[in-house]
Write an enzyme that holds these catalytic residues in place. Structure first.
Site, PDB file in Angstrom:
ATOM      1  N   ASN A  10       0.866  -1.183   0.000  1.00  0.00           N
ATOM      2  CA  ASN A  10       0.000   0.000   0.000  1.00  0.00           C
ATOM      3  C   ASN A  10       0.898   1.228   0.000  1.00  0.00           C
ATOM      4  O   ASN A  10       1.469   1.585   1.031  1.00  0.00           O
ATOM      5  CB  ASN A  10      -0.890  -0.019   1.255  1.00  0.00           C
ATOM      6  CG  ASN A  10      -1.721   1.251   1.372  1.00  0.00           C
ATOM      7  OD1 ASN A  10      -1.854   2.014   0.404  1.00  0.00           O
ATOM      8  ND2 ASN A  10      -2.264   1.500   2.558  1.00  0.00           N
ATOM      9  N   LYS A  12       0.054   4.267  -0.378  1.00  0.00           N
ATOM     10  CA  LYS A  12      -0.603   5.481   0.140  1.00  0.00           C
ATOM     11  C   LYS A  12      -0.338   6.650  -0.821  1.00  0.00           C
ATOM     12  O   LYS A  12      -0.239   6.448  -2.022  1.00  0.00           O
ATOM     13  CB  LYS A  12      -0.128   5.791   1.559  1.00  0.00           C
ATOM     14  CG  LYS A  12      -0.161   4.559   2.468  1.00  0.00           C
ATOM     15  CD  LYS A  12      -0.005   4.896   3.907  1.00  0.00           C
ATOM     16  CE  LYS A  12       0.097   3.603   4.718  1.00  0.00           C
ATOM     17  NZ  LYS A  12      -0.015   3.794   6.134  1.00  0.00           N
ATOM     18  N   HIS A  94      -9.627   1.468   4.807  1.00  0.00           N
ATOM     19  CA  HIS A  94      -8.340   1.635   5.495  1.00  0.00           C
ATOM     20  C   HIS A  94      -8.539   2.606   6.663  1.00  0.00           C
ATOM     21  O   HIS A  94      -9.323   3.555   6.570  1.00  0.00           O
ATOM     22  CB  HIS A  94      -7.291   2.174   4.512  1.00  0.00           C
ATOM     23  CG  HIS A  94      -5.913   2.137   5.072  1.00  0.00           C
ATOM     24  ND1 HIS A  94      -5.447   3.084   5.950  1.00  0.00           N
ATOM     25  CD2 HIS A  94      -4.895   1.251   4.906  1.00  0.00           C
ATOM     26  CE1 HIS A  94      -4.196   2.784   6.294  1.00  0.00           C
ATOM     27  NE2 HIS A  94      -3.838   1.669   5.669  1.00  0.00           N
ATOM     28  N   GLU A  96      -6.902   4.996   7.669  1.00  0.00           N
ATOM     29  CA  GLU A  96      -6.690   6.414   7.337  1.00  0.00           C
ATOM     30  C   GLU A  96      -7.921   7.005   6.678  1.00  0.00           C
ATOM     31  O   GLU A  96      -8.246   8.181   6.879  1.00  0.00           O
ATOM     32  CB  GLU A  96      -5.436   6.549   6.449  1.00  0.00           C
ATOM     33  CG  GLU A  96      -4.168   6.374   7.280  1.00  0.00           C
ATOM     34  CD  GLU A  96      -2.989   5.779   6.538  1.00  0.00           C
ATOM     35  OE1 GLU A  96      -2.965   5.799   5.306  1.00  0.00           O
ATOM     36  OE2 GLU A  96      -2.071   5.272   7.227  1.00  0.00           O
ATOM     37  N   GLU A 166      -5.762  -4.646  10.824  1.00  0.00           N
ATOM     38  CA  GLU A 166      -4.747  -3.614  10.975  1.00  0.00           C
ATOM     39  C   GLU A 166      -5.042  -2.790  12.227  1.00  0.00           C
ATOM     40  O   GLU A 166      -5.805  -1.823  12.175  1.00  0.00           O
ATOM     41  CB  GLU A 166      -4.767  -2.671   9.766  1.00  0.00           C
ATOM     42  CG  GLU A 166      -4.458  -3.334   8.454  1.00  0.00           C
ATOM     43  CD  GLU A 166      -3.803  -2.352   7.502  1.00  0.00           C
ATOM     44  OE1 GLU A 166      -2.693  -2.618   7.078  1.00  0.00           O
ATOM     45  OE2 GLU A 166      -4.396  -1.296   7.220  1.00  0.00           O
ATOM     46  N   GLY A 172       2.027   2.531  10.803  1.00  0.00           N
ATOM     47  CA  GLY A 172       2.985   3.624  10.631  1.00  0.00           C
ATOM     48  C   GLY A 172       3.645   4.084  11.917  1.00  0.00           C
ATOM     49  O   GLY A 172       4.274   5.136  11.954  1.00  0.00           O
ATOM     50  N   SER A 212       3.070  -1.830  10.637  1.00  0.00           N
ATOM     51  CA  SER A 212       4.511  -1.815  10.898  1.00  0.00           C
ATOM     52  C   SER A 212       5.196  -3.147  10.609  1.00  0.00           C
ATOM     53  O   SER A 212       6.162  -3.510  11.291  1.00  0.00           O
ATOM     54  CB  SER A 212       4.795  -1.348  12.336  1.00  0.00           C
ATOM     55  OG  SER A 212       4.356  -0.013  12.498  1.00  0.00           O
TER      56      SER A 212
HETATM   57  C1  PEP Z   1      -0.946   0.264   5.949  1.00  0.00           C
HETATM   58  O1  PEP Z   1      -0.833   1.269   5.290  1.00  0.00           O
HETATM   59  O2  PEP Z   1      -1.936  -0.443   5.764  1.00  0.00           O
HETATM   60  C2  PEP Z   1       0.090  -0.094   6.913  1.00  0.00           C
HETATM   61  C3  PEP Z   1      -0.024  -1.199   7.572  1.00  0.00           C
HETATM   62  O3  PEP Z   1       1.137   0.785   7.048  1.00  0.00           O
HETATM   63  P1  PEP Z   1       2.546   0.493   7.789  1.00  0.00           P
HETATM   64  O4  PEP Z   1       3.048  -0.829   7.245  1.00  0.00           O
HETATM   65  O5  PEP Z   1       3.417   1.641   7.399  1.00  0.00           O
HETATM   66  O6  PEP Z   1       2.284   0.409   9.254  1.00  0.00           O
END
Ligand code: PEP
Length: 251
Positions: A10, A12, A94, A96, A166, A172, A212
């Site tokens: 992803n 983003k 997601h 976000e 998630e 992040g 992460s």
């Molecule tokens: C994500 O964007 O779904 C995500 C898990 O980001 P990160 O791996 O940076 O935590």
């Protein structure tokens, strides 16, 4: 049954024509493991993904779709539009988008239905905040988020449903759920699907962990029986790190 591992990048709102080109060129030079690998750039870069990924085994898709098929929705992009450019996947709900764009469970469910109707693989994201986890509400939150989707879509063809667990506190932040915490939630999610839909769908649905994930922690997560791969944000921006993560997902 053995579910095929899936690792999704992803990106983003990152990348550019030039940096994406470098990523594709570098990644495609490597010998890839026999798993499903998917890249999710910004909508605007879907034609570029289609160009670089044609004749490869790598899939691609979008980070969101509208909750309508067409019409007066300025700035939005529909399921059929992303399909027009060859997308096979879409991320829905997601965290976000839930937090920055106030997407509700009902909206996420509507978008999932449209994605499945368009025969896209719908990667539906669920996850609790740190406050919710501390208040012991994790399972209630996940159940509400997922059951809203399943109730609306349970009579649709769910062969292309994918769920990404998630935890918001892990996205992040560098904080990763332990393999045991993640496996507990994946098992719970599989049970929710079984109860709301069927054992068959529960057993066949791929469940991804996101939050992460990097090349050092992915193997221990992917070794868990109910973790079928990952949704990778930050660590997917570097082609070499993403490849290393993909390598650890082979069963
Ligand atoms: C994500 O964007 O779904 C995500 C898990 O980001 P990160 O791996 O940076 O935590």
């Amino acid at each position: 049954m053995l579910r095929k591992s899936l690792v999704v990048a992803n990106w983003k709102m990152n990348g550019s024509l030039a940096s994406n080109q470098t990523w594709y060129t570098r990644f495609l030079l490597q010998k890839l493991p026999d798993i499903d690998i998917v890249v999710i750039p910004s909508h605007i870069y879907l034609p570029q993904a289609a160009e670089y990924l044609k004749n490869t085994t790598i899939g691609f898709g979008a980070q969101d779709i509208a909750n309508a098929s067409h019409g007066a929705y300025t700035g939005q992009v529909s399921a059929n539009m992303i399909k027009d450019f060859g997308s096979q996947y879409v991320i829905i709900g997601h965290s976000e988008r839930r937090s920055l764009c106030q997407e509700t469970d009902d909206l996420v469910a509507e978008k999932t239905k449209l994605a499945l109707t368009a025969q896209l693989h719908a990667i539906v994201c669920v996850g609790e905040t740190l406050e919710q986890r501390k208040a012991n509400k994790t399972k209630d939150i996940i159940a509400k988020q997922l059951n809203t989707v399943l109730e609306l879509c349970k009579n649709d063809d769910l062969a292309k449903l994918i769920v990404a667990y998630e935890p918001v506190w892990a996205i992040g932040t560098g904080l990763v759920a332990t393999p045991e915490q993640a496996e507990e939630m994946h098992l719970f999610i599989r049970e929710l699907i079984k109860q709301c839909v069927s054992s068959d769908v529960a057993n066949n649905t791929r469940l991804l962990y996101g939050g992460s994930v990097n090349a050092s922690n992915s193997a221990n997560l992917f070794n868990k029986p109910n973790i079928d791969g990952g949704l990778i944000g930050g660590a997917s921006l570097d082609a070499d790190s993403f490849l290393q993560i993909c390598m650890t997902a082979k069963r």
